[in-house]
Motif scaffolding. Structure first.
Motif, PDB file in Angstrom:
ATOM      1  N   MET A   4       0.851  -0.934   0.068  1.00 54.83           N
ATOM      2  CA  MET A   4       0.051   0.281  -0.072  1.00 54.83           C
ATOM      3  C   MET A   4       0.840   1.254  -0.536  1.00 54.83           C
ATOM      4  SD  MET A   4      -3.319   1.528   2.569  1.00 54.83           S
ATOM      5  CE  MET A   4      -4.492   0.503   2.385  1.00 54.83           C
ATOM      6  N   SER A   5       0.510   2.493  -1.077  1.00 51.53           N
ATOM      7  CA  SER A   5       1.618   3.670  -1.405  1.00 51.53           C
ATOM      8  C   SER A   5       1.064   4.566   0.531  1.00 51.53           C
ATOM      9  CB  SER A   5       1.419   4.334  -2.126  1.00 51.53           C
ATOM     10  OG  SER A   5      -0.273   4.554  -2.155  1.00 51.53           O
ATOM     11  N   GLY A   6       2.197   5.280   0.229  1.00 53.28           N
ATOM     12  CA  GLY A   6       1.980   6.178   1.633  1.00 53.28           C
ATOM     13  C   GLY A   6       0.638   6.835   1.523  1.00 53.28           C
ATOM     14  N   SER A   7       0.209   7.046   0.266  1.00 56.06           N
ATOM     15  CA  SER A   7      -1.489   8.285   0.072  1.00 56.06           C
ATOM     16  C   SER A   7      -2.651   7.061   0.125  1.00 56.06           C
ATOM     17  CB  SER A   7      -1.389   8.817  -1.368  1.00 56.06           C
ATOM     18  OG  SER A   7      -1.693   7.678  -1.948  1.00 56.06           O
ATOM     19  N   GLY A   8      -1.970   5.493   0.325  1.00 54.77           N
ATOM     20  CA  GLY A   8      -3.340   4.338   0.429  1.00 54.77           C
ATOM     21  C   GLY A   8      -3.631   4.701   2.158  1.00 54.77           C
ATOM     22  N   ILE A   9      -1.905   5.045   2.421  1.00 55.75           N
ATOM     23  CA  ILE A   9      -2.566   4.495   4.145  1.00 55.75           C
ATOM     24  C   ILE A   9      -3.365   5.403   4.585  1.00 55.75           C
ATOM     25  CG2 ILE A   9      -0.752   4.205   6.033  1.00 55.75           C
ATOM     26  CD1 ILE A   9       0.715   3.187   4.138  1.00 55.75           C
ATOM     27  N   GLU A  10      -2.861   6.659   3.822  1.00 60.06           N
ATOM     28  CA  GLU A  10      -3.965   8.192   4.932  1.00 60.06           C
ATOM     29  C   GLU A  10      -5.004   8.499   4.318  1.00 60.06           C
ATOM     30  OE1 GLU A  10      -1.858  10.260   6.628  1.00 60.06           O
ATOM     31  OE2 GLU A  10       0.060   8.910   6.333  1.00 60.06           O
ATOM     32  N   GLN A  11      -5.230   7.513   3.265  1.00 63.98           N
ATOM     33  CA  GLN A  11      -6.626   7.994   2.843  1.00 63.98           C
ATOM     34  C   GLN A  11      -7.012   6.411   3.464  1.00 63.98           C
ATOM     35  OE1 GLN A  11      -7.288   6.392  -1.727  1.00 63.98           O
ATOM     36  NE2 GLN A  11      -9.965   5.799  -1.120  1.00 63.98           N
ATOM     37  N   GLY A  12      -6.803   5.162   3.840  1.00 62.20           N
ATOM     38  CA  GLY A  12      -7.227   4.706   4.440  1.00 62.20           C
ATOM     39  C   GLY A  12      -7.912   4.960   6.457  1.00 62.20           C
ATOM     40  N   LEU A  13      -6.925   5.825   6.493  1.00 65.67           N
ATOM     41  CA  LEU A  13      -7.001   7.112   8.036  1.00 65.67           C
ATOM     42  C   LEU A  13      -7.800   7.596   7.934  1.00 65.67           C
ATOM     43  CD1 LEU A  13      -2.972   6.814   9.139  1.00 65.67           C
ATOM     44  CD2 LEU A  13      -4.734   5.635  10.066  1.00 65.67           C
ATOM     45  N   ASP A  14      -7.981   7.484   6.764  1.00 61.93           N
ATOM     46  CA  ASP A  14      -8.860   9.371   6.407  1.00 61.93           C
ATOM     47  C   ASP A  14     -10.804   9.051   6.472  1.00 61.93           C
ATOM     48  OD1 ASP A  14      -7.485  11.212   6.342  1.00 61.93           O
ATOM     49  OD2 ASP A  14      -7.232  11.376   4.430  1.00 61.93           O
ATOM     50  N   GLU A  15     -10.728   7.011   6.041  1.00 62.47           N
ATOM     51  CA  GLU A  15     -11.881   6.622   5.717  1.00 62.47           C
ATOM     52  C   GLU A  15     -11.750   6.340   7.351  1.00 62.47           C
ATOM     53  OE1 GLU A  15     -11.228   3.457   2.806  1.00 62.47           O
ATOM     54  OE2 GLU A  15     -11.367   5.033   1.507  1.00 62.47           O
ATOM     55  N   LEU A  16     -10.807   5.750   8.313  1.00 61.21           N
ATOM     56  CA  LEU A  16     -11.714   5.201   9.507  1.00 61.21           C
ATOM     57  C   LEU A  16     -11.891   6.177  10.564  1.00 61.21           C
ATOM     58  CD1 LEU A  16     -11.605   2.638  11.069  1.00 61.21           C
ATOM     59  CD2 LEU A  16      -8.869   3.666  12.031  1.00 61.21           C
ATOM     60  N   ALA A  17     -11.157   8.162  10.522  1.00 59.17           N
ATOM     61  CA  ALA A  17     -11.560   9.247  10.903  1.00 59.17           C
ATOM     62  C   ALA A  17     -13.364   8.885  10.582  1.00 59.17           C
ATOM     63  CB  ALA A  17     -10.650   9.706  10.466  1.00 59.17           C
ATOM     64  N   ALA A  18     -13.397   9.323   9.207  1.00 59.76           N
ATOM     65  CA  ALA A  18     -15.140   8.621   9.151  1.00 59.76           C
ATOM     66  C   ALA A  18     -15.470   8.421   9.527  1.00 59.76           C
ATOM     67  CB  ALA A  18     -14.983   9.536   7.721  1.00 59.76           C
ATOM     68  N   VAL A  19     -15.650   7.067   9.909  1.00 60.74           N
ATOM     69  CA  VAL A  19     -16.810   6.123  10.074  1.00 60.74           C
ATOM     70  C   VAL A  19     -16.560   6.560  11.502  1.00 60.74           C
ATOM     71  CG1 VAL A  19     -16.515   3.382  11.188  1.00 60.74           C
ATOM     72  CG2 VAL A  19     -16.064   3.683   8.353  1.00 60.74           C
ATOM     73  N   ALA A  20     -15.210   6.652  12.043  1.00 57.34           N
ATOM     74  CA  ALA A  20     -15.207   7.217  14.007  1.00 57.34           C
ATOM     75  C   ALA A  20     -15.853   8.838  14.389  1.00 57.34           C
ATOM     76  CB  ALA A  20     -13.921   7.507  14.003  1.00 57.34           C
ATOM     77  N   ARG A  21     -16.052   9.276  13.730  1.00 61.06           N
ATOM     78  CA  ARG A  21     -17.122  10.355  13.502  1.00 61.06           C
ATOM     79  C   ARG A  21     -18.404   9.703  13.492  1.00 61.06           C
ATOM     80  NH1 ARG A  21     -13.214  12.521  10.568  1.00 61.06           N
ATOM     81  NH2 ARG A  21     -13.941  12.342   8.676  1.00 61.06           N
ATOM     82  N   ALA A  22     -19.113   8.902  12.511  1.00 61.64           N
ATOM     83  CA  ALA A  22     -20.233   8.126  12.536  1.00 61.64           C
ATOM     84  C   ALA A  22     -20.400   7.552  13.843  1.00 61.64           C
ATOM     85  CB  ALA A  22     -20.035   8.151  11.079  1.00 61.64           C
ATOM     86  N   SER A  23     -19.939   7.127  14.208  1.00 56.89           N
ATOM     87  CA  SER A  23     -20.049   6.199  15.038  1.00 56.89           C
ATOM     88  C   SER A  23     -20.471   6.884  16.583  1.00 56.89           C
ATOM     89  CB  SER A  23     -18.777   4.640  15.412  1.00 56.89           C
ATOM     90  OG  SER A  23     -17.895   5.665  16.076  1.00 56.89           O
ATOM     91  N   LYS A  24     -19.932   8.531  16.114  1.00 54.60           N
ATOM     92  CA  LYS A  24     -20.446   8.568  17.818  1.00 54.60           C
ATOM     93  C   LYS A  24     -21.614   9.333  17.752  1.00 54.60           C
ATOM     94  CE  LYS A  24     -18.374  13.161  18.422  1.00 54.60           C
ATOM     95  NZ  LYS A  24     -17.383  13.938  18.738  1.00 54.60           N
ATOM     96  N   ALA A  25     -22.673   8.885  16.451  1.00 60.74           N
ATOM     97  CA  ALA A  25     -23.572   8.623  16.881  1.00 60.74           C
ATOM     98  C   ALA A  25     -24.870   8.028  17.598  1.00 60.74           C
ATOM     99  CB  ALA A  25     -24.610   8.750  15.817  1.00 60.74           C
ATOM    100  N   LEU A  26     -23.962   6.088  17.740  1.00 61.72           N
ATOM    101  CA  LEU A  26     -23.583   5.366  18.614  1.00 61.72           C
ATOM    102  C   LEU A  26     -23.659   5.821  20.561  1.00 61.72           C
ATOM    103  CD1 LEU A  26     -21.757   3.280  16.678  1.00 61.72           C
ATOM    104  CD2 LEU A  26     -24.500   3.748  16.827  1.00 61.72           C
ATOM    105  N   SER A  27     -23.336   6.719  20.410  1.00 57.73           N
ATOM    106  CA  SER A  27     -22.799   6.557  22.102  1.00 57.73           C
ATOM    107  C   SER A  27     -23.743   6.577  23.035  1.00 57.73           C
ATOM    108  CB  SER A  27     -22.535   8.660  21.968  1.00 57.73           C
ATOM    109  OG  SER A  27     -21.319   8.567  21.457  1.00 57.73           O
ATOM    110  N   PRO A  28     -25.237   6.988  22.932  1.00 55.04           N
ATOM    111  CA  PRO A  28     -25.943   7.160  24.015  1.00 55.04           C
ATOM    112  C   PRO A  28     -26.937   5.532  24.113  1.00 55.04           C
ATOM    113  CG  PRO A  28     -27.249   8.865  22.504  1.00 55.04           C
ATOM    114  CD  PRO A  28     -25.534   8.290  21.674  1.00 55.04           C
ATOM    115  N   GLN A  29     -26.308   4.521  22.930  1.00 59.14           N
ATOM    116  CA  GLN A  29     -26.058   2.947  22.954  1.00 59.14           C
ATOM    117  C   GLN A  29     -24.851   2.411  23.860  1.00 59.14           C
ATOM    118  OE1 GLN A  29     -26.713   2.069  18.833  1.00 59.14           O
ATOM    119  NE2 GLN A  29     -28.263   0.382  19.956  1.00 59.14           N
ATOM    120  N   VAL A  30     -23.605   3.122  23.435  1.00 58.79           N
ATOM    121  CA  VAL A  30     -23.188   2.507  24.252  1.00 58.79           C
ATOM    122  C   VAL A  30     -22.390   3.347  25.591  1.00 58.79           C
ATOM    123  CG1 VAL A  30     -20.167   3.200  24.546  1.00 58.79           C
ATOM    124  CG2 VAL A  30     -21.255   2.912  21.714  1.00 58.79           C
ATOM    125  N   HIS A  31     -23.158   4.042  26.520  1.00 58.55           N
ATOM    126  CA  HIS A  31     -23.669   4.479  27.828  1.00 58.55           C
ATOM    127  C   HIS A  31     -24.386   3.768  28.510  1.00 58.55           C
ATOM    128  CE1 HIS A  31     -21.356   8.226  27.319  1.00 58.55           C
ATOM    129  NE2 HIS A  31     -21.746   8.578  26.356  1.00 58.55           N
TER     130      HIS A  31
END
Length: 190
Positions: free
Chosen positions: A1-28
């Motif tokens: 995986m190229s450096g840009s692919g790794i950075e893209q993967g991290l950006d995608e993971l960060a987007a999923v993490a942000r989207a999963s914040k909506a689950l916070s009431p359930q997680v609590h």
């Protein structure tokens, strides 16, 4: 995986993490449920397949040994670790029953079964959730890919908004680690 692919993967993971914040009431709610079970003398039982089996073992260790604080051991068991039970169950009952049989033998009403799955479709996890219902054990599932059939068989389904296995597992573990931290803080009164 190229450096840009790794950075893209991290950006995608960060987007999923942000989207999963909506689950916070359930997680609590789930964190509170873990505390109730442990305060009531119950055990947290974890299971999953493949990488999720490793996550189950990892989480049980966090409760039994420690996470962030020196404290008394908490009751956590991974149903993925006894090779004799797993292989005998797979051989004699079929792989679909390896977790259900343990749920039937070990779980009590005061316990909690926590299932990790990226797809929510594994036959052995579906059977475990059904067995938990029969013995009266509460169930929580950490899922992805829309939750699959397992989402409707558990009391609480936390569905990570992703279809990528790696992202699902990373966010599941991040959420579970935050739950352990919350449980320790609650049980230690700090």
């Amino acid at each position: 995986m190229s450096g840009s692919g790794i950075e893209q993967g991290l950006d995608e993971l960060a987007a999923v993490a942000r989207a999963s914040k909506a689950l916070s009431p359930q997680v609590h709610r789930v964190a509170r449920r873990y505390v109730e079970v442990l305060r009531g003398g119950g055990t947290l039982f974890f299971c999953g397949n493949g990488g999720s089996a490793a996550d189950a073992q990892h989480l049980a260790a966090e409760y039994v040994v420690r996470y962030d604080a020196d404290r008394r051991p908490l009751a956590g068991v991974a149903l993925t670790t006894d090779s004799s039970v797993l292989t005998a169950g797979a051989n004699d009952l079929g792989f679909e029953r390896v977790f259900a049989r343990q749920v039937e033998a070990l779980c009590r009403k005061e316990d909690l079964l926590i299932v990790h799955s990226t797809s929510g479709q594994s036959a052995n996890l579906l059977a475990a959730a059904r067995a938990a219902r029969v013995v009266g054990v509460s169930t929580i599932a950490f899922l992805g890919k829309g939750g699959g059939a397992l989402a409707s068989l558990v009391d609480e389904a936390i569905v990570i908004p992703s279809d990528r296995t790696s992202q699902i597992q990373l966010i599941q573990m991040a959420r579970q680690h935050l739950i352990v931290e919350s449980v320790e803080r609650e049980l230690l009164g700090g």
